[in-house]
Structures are given as structure tokens and as C-alpha cells.
Enzyme design. Structure first.
Site, PDB file in Angstrom:
ATOM      1  N   GLY A 274       0.840  -1.190   0.000  1.00  0.00           N
ATOM      2  CA  GLY A 274       0.000   0.000   0.000  1.00  0.00           C
ATOM      3  C   GLY A 274       0.874   1.239   0.000  1.00  0.00           C
ATOM      4  O   GLY A 274       1.110   1.886  -1.018  1.00  0.00           O
ATOM      5  N   ARG A 275       1.434   1.517   1.175  1.00  0.00           N
ATOM      6  CA  ARG A 275       2.222   2.738   1.363  1.00  0.00           C
ATOM      7  C   ARG A 275       3.346   2.888   0.348  1.00  0.00           C
ATOM      8  O   ARG A 275       3.602   3.985  -0.149  1.00  0.00           O
ATOM      9  CB  ARG A 275       2.827   2.697   2.779  1.00  0.00           C
ATOM     10  CG  ARG A 275       3.455   3.988   3.226  1.00  0.00           C
ATOM     11  CD  ARG A 275       4.189   3.789   4.552  1.00  0.00           C
ATOM     12  NE  ARG A 275       3.436   3.104   5.572  1.00  0.00           N
ATOM     13  CZ  ARG A 275       2.676   3.700   6.486  1.00  0.00           C
ATOM     14  NH1 ARG A 275       2.590   5.010   6.529  1.00  0.00           N
ATOM     15  NH2 ARG A 275       2.015   2.990   7.394  1.00  0.00           N
ATOM     16  N   TYR A 315      -0.530   9.244  14.966  1.00  0.00           N
ATOM     17  CA  TYR A 315       0.679   8.424  15.151  1.00  0.00           C
ATOM     18  C   TYR A 315       1.919   9.261  15.454  1.00  0.00           C
ATOM     19  O   TYR A 315       3.018   8.717  15.544  1.00  0.00           O
ATOM     20  CB  TYR A 315       1.001   7.625  13.872  1.00  0.00           C
ATOM     21  CG  TYR A 315      -0.153   6.894  13.249  1.00  0.00           C
ATOM     22  CD1 TYR A 315      -0.727   5.808  13.883  1.00  0.00           C
ATOM     23  CD2 TYR A 315      -0.642   7.285  12.012  1.00  0.00           C
ATOM     24  CE1 TYR A 315      -1.785   5.126  13.285  1.00  0.00           C
ATOM     25  CE2 TYR A 315      -1.697   6.602  11.411  1.00  0.00           C
ATOM     26  CZ  TYR A 315      -2.265   5.528  12.056  1.00  0.00           C
ATOM     27  OH  TYR A 315      -3.298   4.859  11.470  1.00  0.00           O
ATOM     28  N   CYS A 341     -11.176  22.291  16.714  1.00  0.00           N
ATOM     29  CA  CYS A 341     -11.172  22.679  18.129  1.00  0.00           C
ATOM     30  C   CYS A 341     -10.538  21.616  19.009  1.00  0.00           C
ATOM     31  O   CYS A 341     -11.200  21.043  19.878  1.00  0.00           O
ATOM     32  CB  CYS A 341     -12.603  22.969  18.557  1.00  0.00           C
ATOM     33  SG  CYS A 341     -13.311  24.205  17.473  1.00  0.00           S
ATOM     34  N   GLU A 342      -9.293  21.306  18.779  1.00  0.00           N
ATOM     35  CA  GLU A 342      -8.536  20.372  19.615  1.00  0.00           C
ATOM     36  C   GLU A 342      -7.075  20.767  19.516  1.00  0.00           C
ATOM     37  O   GLU A 342      -6.600  21.072  18.414  1.00  0.00           O
ATOM     38  CB  GLU A 342      -8.641  18.928  19.080  1.00  0.00           C
ATOM     39  CG  GLU A 342     -10.025  18.388  19.080  1.00  0.00           C
ATOM     40  CD  GLU A 342     -10.065  16.864  19.136  1.00  0.00           C
ATOM     41  OE1 GLU A 342      -9.070  16.231  19.531  1.00  0.00           O
ATOM     42  OE2 GLU A 342     -11.118  16.342  18.770  1.00  0.00           O
TER      43      GLU A 342
END
Ligand code: LLP
Length: 410
Positions: A274-275, A315, A341-342
Site C-alpha cells: 500500500g504505502r 501516530y 477545536c482540539e
């Protein structure tokens, strides 16, 4: 494929700024060549042995990208009915689809059986029983591999290490042996392979080789018991360079695996990359909204946020962030954050960048894998557009969502 020319960051032959002008931001911009080159490299690295490259749909699942996989006659690694739907819609041959995952439902199994996929990678006894029942009710035979947990530490972020003894994935080799014997007697199952996937973003080849050896030993054992397999699936996981990581080269990876497989003539190797294919095929292009200082900390607030690219927040992944038109202004150290808002909403922390002004564009690099596919509507933010560039041309392969999209079905 993402390089500066005349002090402008380009994607292939197109200035990224032109895409921002025409499509707006935030936008995922993929380079066709950057996506297809690793696919073609994988094919040529393994061309001298029987193999199947099954692109891992979860990392980049836009139909136009999957179409490039289909065009090459390659397969897909799926983990849900939705991914099966995408793979088939994109024209991927169902006979080249492998289905992994610990929680397949009866409905998903039935869909995959009806489509005629190549292999189910079964991960537990209960799953395999349900698969046999489902196949029986459809008067079909399911081709299966068992996913073995080889208890190998891939040395990656704990959230993406999947072959540790205590992880939820796969079966211990002894449990797998027992289940193989049961499956071999079941008329609705055809035992064809052995499978493992030990983790993602591996930066050394040795865990792959250790896992492959464990699978080889199991395959020998099964052969002694009279069970001949056709496929060995070693999953995905090959790492890429985000910053200064030095993953094994494709040549080293391929040579190592072929060395182990040389003891297993007649087996087809399946890989689920995938990556390696997608990560460096795209940037997330965002625009500076504001600049502010709180205490000693400087922030650049962009229109892209953790809902668009969650990897840094989830991560602690580091994606390079590059100015699209370097201004020559003095550099400052900033956190690049979004409007959500975090405090966990950041694209990059403590980055040295030329002082940015409202409207300046930034490219968050290596965003092609697990970027758009992990994006969400959090804070009721429409998801970003996706654009595919080829040479000097581009195509919107997914328009930016609208407010109407946000409330559809409510
Ligand atoms: N096969 C199976 C069964 C998998 O679970 C995965 C990824 C792959 C293949 C593809 O692995 P790759 O070649 O991409 O390493 N969201 C995380 C990565 C999660 C990987 C999950 N499984 C991230 O953004 O780093």
C-alpha cells in the site's frame, strides 16, 4: 515528481499554485507517474517468479487511482465489502482480489463469494466456520489461506504492528495447523495458501524474512501432512521515506524474499503493498489563513486540519511541509495547525519555515497513503477535493464535498 522549478513547487509539469487557484484548498494532489512507477517497479522486481501484486485498497482508494492498478492487470487487497465494491467498480479482476481482516461479516463474505474473489485470508476459527457455512448456503467453495501470526516484531509504531504475539491479527502457527486440518476436510473450503502481514512502514528487511521463514516452515509441515498449498501471501509493509528514513530498497526486499521462496518451488507469491505505492504520490495542499503567537509559541493556521490528514495527530507521524512559493522571508519555527477545536490538531510541529502570510500555500508531503482514506467530516468540514496530475494536465478525481453532502441522509 514534486520539485521546485523557477522558485515554484511543481507536480510533474504543473505548478501546484495553479491547482490551488482552480480547485481551491485543501486539496490532495496526486502525480500519476509517482503512483504508477512503484507499481511498475514491483512488477519488474518479481517478474522472474510467479507472483501477484495486490494493491492494498485501504491506503488510497479513489476509483481513478484503482483504475491505474486495474489497467496494469494487478490485483487488490481488501478488508471490507466497501473496498470490494470499489475494486470491482474500478475494473480490478475479482480473480485477483484477496480479502484480509479480522471481522468479515456474513454479508461481506457472501458478496465476495458471489464476485468470485481469489482468496479469503481467514483469521480465526469462528470466521472460518462462518465462511464455510456461507459458502455452503451459496453452493460455492471458498478458496482460503489462513493468516498466521508469526510473532515477529516489525519495529514500527505500535498501532501498525500487526504480527506481534499479543496483537488481534492472525492465528498462532500451532492453532493454524489444527485449523488447516479441519478446513482440508470441509467440502465448501479449498485450502490454497498461507498468509501473514506483520506491520506497516517497516524500515528493515529482517522482520519480513523472519516472518517468511516461519510461513515456509508451516508450509513444509503441511506438505508432510499431505496438504499442498499454491500461494504464500506476505502482506504489505515495506516502508518509505517521509523525511530521512532509509527503508530497504525494493531490490533488497525482493532478493531476500526470493531467497526464502527458492525452497518452495511451485508457489505463487502474493504481496499486498500500500504505502510503498501511494505515500509519495501525493501532497495535501493547504492555504495559510492566519499567523499568531501565544507566549513563546508561533502558530500558522491553515485551512487544512486533522480531519484532512490525521497521521500527525494519531501516530505522531512527521510529514515534510514545504512552501509552494518560497518567499525568501526569514525563517521562523512554527506549529502548522488547522481550524479544528482540539490541541491535537496539527499538521506539523516545530517546523522551520519562511515567515508565512495569509494566502501562502503549503504542501504537506508524502500524503498519498492513509491520507484521504482516513479523512473525516469532523467539525462538519467537507472533505477535501482530490486531483490527479499527468504531465501538464490535471483532472478532479473527487470534487470537494458540499454542505449538502454533509447532511445527506440525516
Ligand atoms: N495487508 C494488510 C492485511 C494490511 O493490514 C495492510 C495495512 C497492508 C496490507 C498494507 O500495508 P502497507 O504496505 O501500506 O504498509 N493508517 C496507518 C497504516 C495502517 C496499516 C494497516 N494495514 C498509517 O497511516 O500509517
Amino acid at each position: 515528481m514534486f520539485k521546485y522549478r523557477d522558485n515554484q513547487l511543481m507536480v510533474e509539469d504543473l505548478p501546484l499554485a495553479e491547482i490551488a487557484d482552480r480547485v481551491g484548498t485543501p486539496v490532495y494532489v496526486y502525480s500519476r507517474a509517482a503512483f504508477t512507477t512503484p507499481l511498475d517497479d514491483l512488477e519488474s522486481a518479481f517478474k522472474d517468479i510467479p507472483h501477484l501484486v495486490a494493491f492494498s485498497v485501504k491506503c488510497a482508494s479513489n476509483l481513478s487511482l484503482l483504475g491505474l492498478v486495474a489497467e496494469r492487470g494487478l490485483g487488490a487487497d481488501i478488508v471490507s465489502g466497501g473496498e470490494l465494491y470499489r475494486a470491482l467498480r474500478a475494473g480490478i479482476d475479482p480473480g485477483r482480489v484477496v480479502y484480509s481482516g479480522v471481522g468479515k461479516t456474513a454479508r461481506e463474505m457472501a458478496e465476495a463469494l458471489t464476485a468470485g474473489i481469489l482468496i479469503f485470508n481467514a483469521e480465526s476459527e469462528e470466521e472460518l466456520h462462518l465462511l464455510a457455512e456461507t459458502a455452503a448456503s451459496l453452493k460455492r467453495r471458498a478458496r482460503i489461506s489462513l493468516r498466521v501470526n508469526p510473532a515477529v516484531d516489525p519495529g514500527t509504531h505500535p498501532y501498525v504492528a500487526t504480527g506481534l504475539k499479543e496483537s488481534k491479527f492472525g492465528l498462532a502457527p500451532e492453532a493454524a495447523l489444527k485449523l488447516y486440518r479441519w478446513a482440508a476436510q470441509n467440502p465448501n473450503l479449498e485450502v490454497v495458501g498461507a498468509d501473514c502481514h506483520i506491520g506497516s512502514q517497516l524500515l528493515t528487511a529482517s522482520p519480513f524474512l523472519a516472518a517468511a521463514e516461519k510461513l515456509r516452515d508451516l508450509i513444509f509441515q503441511l506438505k508432510k501432512d499431505g496438504l499442498e498449498l499454491k500461494y504464500i501471501d506476505l502482506g504489505g509493509g515495506l516502508g518509505v521515506t517521509y523525511q530521512d528514513e532509509a527503508p530497504p530498497s525494493l531490490a533488497e526486499y525482493a532478493a531476500g524474499l526470493k531467497g526464502i521462496l527458492s525452497g518452495l518451488p511451485g508457489l505463487t507469491l502474493i504481496l499486498e503493498p500500500g504505502r510503498f505505492v501511494a505515500a509519495n504520490s501525493a501532497v495535501l495542499l493547504v492555504k495559510t489563513l492566519y499567523h499568531k503567537t501565544n507566549g513563546d509559541k508561533r502558530f500558522v493556521i491553515t485551512d487544512g486540519a486533522m480531519n484532512d490528514l490525521i497521521r500527525p495527530s494519531l501516530y505522531g507521524s512527521r510529514h515534510e511541509i514545504a512552501p509552494v512559493r518560497p518567499s525568501g522571508r526569514p525563517e521562523v519555527v512554527v506549529d502548522v495547525v488547522g481550524p479544528i477545536c482540539e490541541s491535537g490538531d496539527f499538521l506539523g510541529q516545530d517546523r522551520r519555515l519562511p515567515a508565512l502570510a495569509a494566502g501562502d500555500l503549503l504542501a504537506v508531503k508524502s500524503a498519498g497513503a492513509y491520507g484521504f482514506t482516513m479523512s473525516s467530516n469532523y467539525n462538519s468540514r467537507p472533505r477535501a477535493a482530490e486531483v490527479l496530475v499527468s504531465g501538464g494536465d490535471f483532472r478532479v478525481i473527487r470534487p470537494r464535498e458540499t454542505y449538502e453532502d454533509l447532511v445527506r441522509g440525516e
